[in-house]
Scaffold this active site. Sequence first.
Site, short mmCIF file in Angstrom:
data_model
loop_
_atom_site.label_atom_id
_atom_site.label_comp_id
_atom_site.label_asym_id
_atom_site.label_seq_id
_atom_site.Cartn_x
_atom_site.Cartn_y
_atom_site.Cartn_z
N HIS A 1 0.89 -1.17 0.00
CA HIS A 1 0.00 0.00 0.00
C HIS A 1 0.92 1.22 0.00
O HIS A 1 2.01 1.18 0.59
CB HIS A 1 -0.84 0.12 1.27
CG HIS A 1 -1.78 -1.02 1.54
ND1 HIS A 1 -1.38 -2.17 2.14
CD2 HIS A 1 -3.11 -1.13 1.33
CE1 HIS A 1 -2.43 -2.97 2.28
NE2 HIS A 1 -3.49 -2.37 1.80
N ASP B 1 2.21 1.96 3.43
CA ASP B 1 3.14 1.00 4.06
C ASP B 1 4.58 1.44 3.85
O ASP B 1 5.42 1.26 4.73
CB ASP B 1 3.09 -0.41 3.42
CG ASP B 1 1.72 -1.00 3.34
OD1 ASP B 1 0.87 -0.62 4.15
OD2 ASP B 1 1.51 -1.87 2.46
C1 XUL Z 1 -7.82 -6.55 4.17
C2 XUL Z 1 -6.95 -6.98 3.07
C3 XUL Z 1 -6.04 -5.94 2.51
C4 XUL Z 1 -5.92 -6.00 1.03
C5 XUL Z 1 -5.13 -4.86 0.45
O1 XUL Z 1 -8.62 -7.55 4.68
O2 XUL Z 1 -6.93 -8.13 2.70
O3 XUL Z 1 -4.81 -6.06 3.12
O4 XUL Z 1 -5.31 -7.18 0.63
O5 XUL Z 1 -5.64 -3.64 0.80
#
Ligand code: XUL
Length: 438
Positions: A100, A103
């Site tokens: 992300h 992150d």
């Molecule tokens: C949340 C989830 C996230 C997504 C990316 O449940 O799985 O980490 O994979 O935003």
Amino acid sequence: MKEFFESIPHVKYEGTSTANPMAFRYYNPDEEICGKKMRDHLRFAMAYWHTLCAGGSDMFGVNTSDKSFGSSDPMTSAKNKAHAAFEFMDKLSIDYFCFHDRDVAPEGKTLEESNRNLDEVTDLIKDLMAEYNKKCLWGTANCFNNPRYMHGAGTSPNADVFAFAAAQIKKAIETTVKLGGNGYVYWGGREGYETLLNTNMALELDNMGYLLKITSEYGRKIGFTGDYYIEPKPKEPTKHQYDFDASTVCGFLAKYGLDKDFKLNIEANHATLAGHTFAHELNVARVNNAFGSIDANVGDMLLGWDTDQFPTNVYDSTLCMLEVLRAGGFTNGGLNFDAKARRGSFTYEDLAYSHISGMDSFALGLRIADKVIRDGRLDEFVANRYASYNSGIGKRIADGVATIEELEEYALKMGDVTTNTSGRQEYLENILNSIMFG
Ligand code: XUL
Ligand code: CO
């Protein structure tokens, strides 16, 4: 740069006779299985948010594991974290990572400052990717952590929030392109609702469709050639998440004209929260031409939330890899460990053990799935089960040419159905066991 994971060696394949816990017993990256190297079948990815950021905190307690990587200054820590990330991937033979925006670099006071932070850290990440020969499986935007997203992002009742989310996603797609990402994921963080008493569902869904349309079109305009994925999840954080499951998302994509450009990222724990098996969700994606990528983890059958545990159930990994092989393998997708070691497993060694267990479980699943296909009995059974559609009235139904009058005439002549055969579920389960355990 200093070594962060001194207690973790370069983990190698040693085969099933080894007792070394810092070794692979099934994952042999360059071994060929049905014409492809294991590393190319499995395309393992490290989830930046869990492995480098999650410290084990929960509703009842603070972090148990220190993920500051030697600095309390957010930007210095983010850069150290990047070095640590590549050291870890190198030691574990993980070829890809997923991230992300928030992150990899800290959020600033303004969007402009956040974008600057992201540029600075991803310059370093780009260099580290070249140095360690690692690739980005997918990127995404975290549009759920910050309080501004309390009512959702694209589905917020506040148009200012929609605009901010669109701008943040634009930058996240640009960053994914900069890092050569194979994919871009939309997980609808808080895209859902708590109560209909305050919700205009029709407007929220239209807005979400529009956000996906304009941001994905922008990505194509700036040269993104990878896959877009939606990651279904039925609940948590909101009570009703709009992207409930694979079927719901396929319907949503078709309604908003996005089905040509979007596939699915199926997460095992999200499947079980929706009341489905992992393999069911993968199958739904496959039959809708939407099979894309996988978030490999597992939940706890006794808990009703997203525990994101490392997957070690070999039945699940086998049935998953059967779906992957039947889909023709991954193209741009892969197996991303959206998983974290338990709060009590707080050391760096646990980080290694948990990835080794997940990677070995999927490597073993791949080996068994290949055997199941070569054995052929399950496929043969299914083919025979539907053989009535290969000729006569069945073929006319399958070809879509049988008329209702013709079917009535056929049924009247039959009087009643006398041709049903056994589904043989237990016999087939036993075949699977015999292939798995000899
Ligand atoms: C949340 C989830 C996230 C997504 C990316 O449940 O799985 O980490 O994979 O935003
Ligand atoms: Co996920």
